[in-house]
Write a protein that holds these residues in place. Structure first.
Motif, PDB file in Angstrom:
ATOM      1  N   ALA A  38       0.780  -1.147  -0.019  1.00 20.64           N
ATOM      2  CA  ALA A  38       0.139  -0.042   0.093  1.00 20.64           C
ATOM      3  C   ALA A  38       0.882   1.390  -0.034  1.00 20.64           C
ATOM      4  CB  ALA A  38      -0.875  -0.029   1.251  1.00 20.64           C
ATOM      5  N   LEU A  39       2.045   1.098   0.916  1.00 21.14           N
ATOM      6  CA  LEU A  39       3.018   2.387   0.780  1.00 21.14           C
ATOM      7  C   LEU A  39       3.410   2.521  -0.586  1.00 21.14           C
ATOM      8  CD1 LEU A  39       4.302   4.850   2.078  1.00 21.14           C
ATOM      9  CD2 LEU A  39       5.873   3.038   3.134  1.00 21.14           C
ATOM     10  N   ASN A  40       3.880   1.380  -1.091  1.00 23.97           N
ATOM     11  CA  ASN A  40       4.370   1.600  -2.413  1.00 23.97           C
ATOM     12  C   ASN A  40       3.609   2.490  -3.501  1.00 23.97           C
ATOM     13  OD1 ASN A  40       6.995   0.825  -4.023  1.00 23.97           O
ATOM     14  ND2 ASN A  40       5.383  -0.020  -5.472  1.00 23.97           N
ATOM     15  N   ILE A  41       2.240   1.754  -3.387  1.00 24.46           N
ATOM     16  CA  ILE A  41       1.195   2.302  -4.487  1.00 24.46           C
ATOM     17  C   ILE A  41       0.892   3.988  -4.141  1.00 24.46           C
ATOM     18  CG2 ILE A  41      -1.158   2.187  -5.040  1.00 24.46           C
ATOM     19  CD1 ILE A  41      -0.793  -0.827  -4.518  1.00 24.46           C
ATOM     20  N   SER A  42       1.028   4.205  -2.770  1.00 27.52           N
ATOM     21  CA  SER A  42       0.728   5.589  -2.505  1.00 27.52           C
ATOM     22  C   SER A  42       1.838   6.350  -2.878  1.00 27.52           C
ATOM     23  CB  SER A  42       0.498   5.961  -1.109  1.00 27.52           C
ATOM     24  OG  SER A  42       1.595   5.549  -0.342  1.00 27.52           O
ATOM     25  N   GLY A  45       2.655   5.142  -7.123  1.00 32.93           N
ATOM     26  CA  GLY A  45       1.412   5.342  -8.105  1.00 32.93           C
ATOM     27  C   GLY A  45       1.414   3.636  -8.827  1.00 32.93           C
ATOM     28  N   ARG A  46       2.048   2.848  -8.464  1.00 29.34           N
ATOM     29  CA  ARG A  46       1.738   1.450  -8.848  1.00 29.34           C
ATOM     30  C   ARG A  46       2.378   0.674  -7.859  1.00 29.34           C
ATOM     31  NH1 ARG A  46       6.750  -0.731  -9.352  1.00 29.34           N
ATOM     32  NH2 ARG A  46       8.372   0.645  -9.718  1.00 29.34           N
ATOM     33  N   PRO A  47       1.395  -0.663  -8.048  1.00 28.66           N
ATOM     34  CA  PRO A  47       1.901  -1.882  -7.121  1.00 28.66           C
ATOM     35  C   PRO A  47       3.503  -2.255  -7.339  1.00 28.66           C
ATOM     36  CG  PRO A  47       0.426  -2.752  -8.783  1.00 28.66           C
ATOM     37  CD  PRO A  47       0.604  -1.030  -8.932  1.00 28.66           C
TER      38      PRO A  47
END
Length: 132
Positions: A38-42, A45-47
């Motif tokens: 989740a932190l990486n996505i935030s 902007g990508r998983p």
């Protein structure tokens, strides 16, 4: 001395090895916070390509790493530093100056990144060479 660093460590490469080995040379105990999915996505902007559990297992398998935990928030870095009793925070120099405010908790050290290598570049190369 206890050293702490943070990262996503997705598509693990020589740049990751270099910073972790250099960080370990500064002390006796290396603690690594691996960014949650989740932190990486935030922040990116990508998983990530590899899920957090696989990335944690990869990092904890390295001889230079003594302890791994899941980093769930950029805003909790100070709390992670305190909880893990870190003496030194190590980050890549692409973050230079951005963590200096933690110098009241521990020493802050920035290492140069390995020239010419990044996870983003590797992913871009793979995507551009993948046959559809």
């Amino acid at each position: 001395m206890r050293i702490i660093t943070f990262g996503t460590f997705d598509v693990f490469h020589i740049g990751h090895v270099n910073i972790l080995e250099r960080a370990k040379e500064l002390g006796t105990h290396l603690i690594v916070g691996v960014s949650s999915d989740a932190l990486n996505i935030s922040k990116k902007g990508r998983p990530p390509i590899y899920n957090e559990s696989d990335r944690m297992k990869i990092v904890e398998s390295l001889h230079c790493v003594d302890e791994v935990f899941l980093e769930e928030s950029l805003e909790l870095k100070g709390e992670y530093i305190i909880a893990h009793k870190a003496d030194v925070l190590v980050m890549g120099d692409d973050w230079a100056g951005k963590f200096d405010h933690y110098s009241n908790l521990c020493k802050v050290h920035y290492f140069p990144r390995t020239e010419g290598i990044s996870t983003t570049k590797i992913i871009d190369v793979v995507r551009s060479t993948t046959v559809s």
